[in-house]
Design an enzyme around this catalytic site. Sequence first.
Site, short mmCIF file in Angstrom:
data_model
loop_
_atom_site.label_atom_id
_atom_site.label_comp_id
_atom_site.label_asym_id
_atom_site.label_seq_id
_atom_site.Cartn_x
_atom_site.Cartn_y
_atom_site.Cartn_z
NE ARG A 59 -2.17 -1.63 3.48
CZ ARG A 59 -1.90 -2.89 3.81
NH1 ARG A 59 -2.31 -3.88 3.03
NH2 ARG A 59 -1.22 -3.18 4.91
CD GLU A 96 -1.35 -4.24 15.05
OE1 GLU A 96 -1.22 -3.64 13.97
OE2 GLU A 96 -2.34 -4.12 15.77
P1 AMP Z 1 4.30 -2.00 12.19
O1 AMP Z 1 5.54 -2.62 11.67
O2 AMP Z 1 3.78 -2.71 13.42
O3 AMP Z 1 4.45 -0.51 12.40
O4 AMP Z 1 3.17 -2.23 11.10
C1 AMP Z 1 3.05 -1.41 9.99
C2 AMP Z 1 2.86 -2.17 8.72
O5 AMP Z 1 1.94 -3.24 8.84
C3 AMP Z 1 2.31 -1.27 7.63
O6 AMP Z 1 2.95 -1.62 6.39
C4 AMP Z 1 0.83 -1.57 7.60
O7 AMP Z 1 0.35 -1.62 6.29
C5 AMP Z 1 0.68 -2.92 8.30
N1 AMP Z 1 -0.24 -2.89 9.44
C6 AMP Z 1 0.06 -3.15 10.73
N2 AMP Z 1 -1.01 -3.07 11.54
C7 AMP Z 1 -2.04 -2.71 10.74
C8 AMP Z 1 -3.42 -2.45 11.00
N3 AMP Z 1 -3.95 -2.52 12.22
N4 AMP Z 1 -4.20 -2.09 9.94
C9 AMP Z 1 -3.66 -2.00 8.69
N5 AMP Z 1 -2.38 -2.25 8.40
C10 AMP Z 1 -1.56 -2.60 9.41
#
Ligand code: AMP
Length: 176
Positions: A59, A96
């Site tokens: 995205r 996550e």
């Molecule tokens: P993080 O590494 O935990 O900051 O997660 C960010 C990445 O995971 C981004 O590329 C987001 O597209 C995806 N992502 C993580 N959590 C979500 C969520 N709750 N909703 C949508 N995309 C998420």
Amino acid sequence: MKDLKSYIRTVPDFPKEGIQFRDVTTLLGNPASFRHAVDAIVAAFKNDKIQKVAAIEARGFVLGGAIAHRLGAGFIPIRKEGKLPEQTIAESYSLEYGEATLEMHLDALAPGDRILVVDDLIATGGTVDAALALIDRQGGDVVGCAFVVDLPDLGGSAKLKARCERVVSLCSFDGD
Ligand code: AMP
């Protein structure tokens, strides 16, 4: 236009139970909100002489490509493992909801290049951290990081602010 946040769809329990997935495809699918999101990030960095926008699959590519075009910058794809055809460097990180590896072409940037990092959302910050590590290893100068969505309760944006002077996010959601 309505609040940008209202264009983002929340899908409960995707990709697994307990995750509230903040789906930006609805924002990207609406001409006004897509334009507004790109315009807001471009406005924040238009005087920063950005040379390359590094965006994270998948995205992040949609936003990053449009932002790079508007800033007159080049585009660097940061991709999941095994997708880039030439020699790459890699960084592993935790999400996550899982574990992953990001890769960047070895010759994607020159030392000192002024880089803007773009993704759709920051949660724990693990993904952007891995992207910053890749750029650091090649000597890039990260001017800022931009996201459409911040999930501040997961702590990623606070951690990132300690590492990167300019962190821009267009809206935030409480909780995870
Ligand atoms: P993080 O590494 O935990 O900051 O997660 C960010 C990445 O995971 C981004 O590329 C987001 O597209 C995806 N992502 C993580 N959590 C979500 C969520 N709750 N909703 C949508 N995309 C998420």
